[in-house]
Design a protein around this motif. Sequence first.
Motif, PDB file in Angstrom:
ATOM      1  N   ASN A 102      36.747  67.144  25.626  1.00 32.63           N
ATOM      2  CA  ASN A 102      35.504  67.383  24.903  1.00 32.63           C
ATOM      3  C   ASN A 102      35.892  67.966  23.554  1.00 32.63           C
ATOM      4  O   ASN A 102      35.980  69.179  23.374  1.00 32.63           O
ATOM      5  CB  ASN A 102      34.603  68.344  25.679  1.00 32.63           C
ATOM      6  N   ASP A 103      36.176  67.066  22.603  1.00 26.38           N
ATOM      7  CA  ASP A 103      36.706  67.478  21.308  1.00 26.38           C
ATOM      8  C   ASP A 103      35.619  67.364  20.243  1.00 26.38           C
ATOM      9  O   ASP A 103      35.189  66.254  19.903  1.00 26.38           O
ATOM     10  CB  ASP A 103      37.898  66.592  20.943  1.00 26.38           C
ATOM     11  N   PRO A 104      35.140  68.474  19.680  1.00 28.32           N
ATOM     12  CA  PRO A 104      34.062  68.414  18.684  1.00 28.32           C
ATOM     13  C   PRO A 104      34.476  67.737  17.378  1.00 28.32           C
ATOM     14  O   PRO A 104      33.628  67.207  16.666  1.00 28.32           O
ATOM     15  CB  PRO A 104      33.710  69.886  18.467  1.00 28.32           C
ATOM     16  N   LYS A 105      35.757  67.777  17.048  1.00 30.44           N
ATOM     17  CA  LYS A 105      36.186  67.171  15.780  1.00 30.44           C
ATOM     18  C   LYS A 105      36.099  65.652  15.828  1.00 30.44           C
ATOM     19  O   LYS A 105      35.532  65.010  14.943  1.00 30.44           O
ATOM     20  CB  LYS A 105      37.605  67.609  15.437  1.00 30.44           C
ATOM     21  N   SER A 106      36.693  65.048  16.853  1.00 29.74           N
ATOM     22  CA  SER A 106      36.653  63.586  16.964  1.00 29.74           C
ATOM     23  C   SER A 106      35.407  63.104  17.683  1.00 29.74           C
ATOM     24  O   SER A 106      35.138  61.907  17.728  1.00 29.74           O
ATOM     25  CB  SER A 106      37.888  63.084  17.713  1.00 29.74           C
TER      26      SER A 106
END
Length: 477
Positions: free
Chosen positions: A208-212
């Motif tokens: 769960n990566d907010p950047k990508s």
Amino acid sequence: MNSNPMYMEYVDDADPPQDPARRRGWRILGWVSIGLSVLLVVSSLTFYGYYRKVMGNINQQDLNAALGRDRPKKLNSALNILLLGSDTRAGANGKYGRQMRNDPPRSDTMILLHLSPGGGQAMGISFPRDLMVQMPPCKTANGGRSAPQSRAQINSAFTIGGAPCVVATIEKLSQIKIDHFVQVDFNGFKTITQAVGGVPVCLSKSVNDPKSKLRLSAGRHVISGETALAYVRNRYGLGDGSDTDRIKRQQKFMGALADRALSKGVLSDPGKLTGLLSAVTKSLTTDSELKISTMMQIAQGMQGMSSGKLRFVTVPSGPDPLDPNRVALTAAAQPFFAAVRNDKTVPAPEPKGSAPKIPASQVRVRVFNGSGIYGQAGRVAEDLRAQGFQVEVGGNAPGRQTATRVLYGPGSDQHAQTLAKAINGAPQPQARTSGGAAGVVDLIVGSGWPGVKARSAGLPTKVQGEIRANEDPCKKP
């Protein structure tokens, strides 16, 4: 910067870092699948008129005009296509890093797709972006000419002179003749993943990566479009964070995409083909000789190839002795390039009674460069060492010479015959009247150097670290 030989960095450009060294744009190894898929799908198109219209969307460059005639000689009917990923932010690509819209485009992904004669096998050869090489002079965008560089990072070639400069640089270091190039951008990648119905991937843990903006649970998934783009751009949320793990993951993605294109019916679905060609060609740049008939021939030749015959490898390389943060070719590189150059489906049979009486291991050879091509003697020496000869580089021959010659002294005539038979065209050995060294055969490499004969019928059967397109994405190394 990691010096792993398979190093390729993937940067999330939606929130670009301020450090210029880290703002080098998007690196995605999977562009080879884009070029491969495009070459495959054209053969199934039904209406020629529609195809001509679609081809009108493709930007083209005259490769021969940019490079001139000083290029490697073609040794066989194999086909070599250079696949480049452009990180341009022009047009719709601008949303992937708006602060980089005015930056010159780069190509940090360079894959040489080698198609063996007959279409029986193919190999995608990756060139790491931080590989240090000699760079030839290149024609620049403003019509000028760049200066040659004895030491440069290979990914700077695209910024200097576009795709033709990358072609010239790779041809110089490998002596492999590149027939065509295909260059694609971000949106082309998304379109391909959608056209094949998604690409299977396997995650060992949830992310769960907010950047990508990548959100996937652990296990198997089939992803496409923006999700696939986020997957290949992700830096922090997948794997163990090492460059090796990241590269292996990208190569598995690339192979899985190619497997879908080859085996999941995409080529026979007119609706999918129409959508693919209409969209992806707007994201392509090719050489001007990659015409309709050429693409048809390539695609038809590859349709019978199983995905298990498609392999992805990285050019033999390791830490640069002068800079551990960069990469340099290893001693295994030139023998590897020689195998690619000499790849033949069926080797020509030797005439009866033609077997050499002296084995290559007992022949001492000095190689002199009379071709006028910088580094040619060293490359020829590596090819001969791969054949088992004892070889040293003697330097430059006096003056430029067109013909390649084999010279020998007293008692070395059979040794010279062994060397001559290892060279394409088998030049007739000539006895020396003076000079030379006792027990040594001299090879004068001319500008028309025909190349060393292949020892086997094709490419190496196994390359360390290779990934085959039909591998299960959940397979552990």
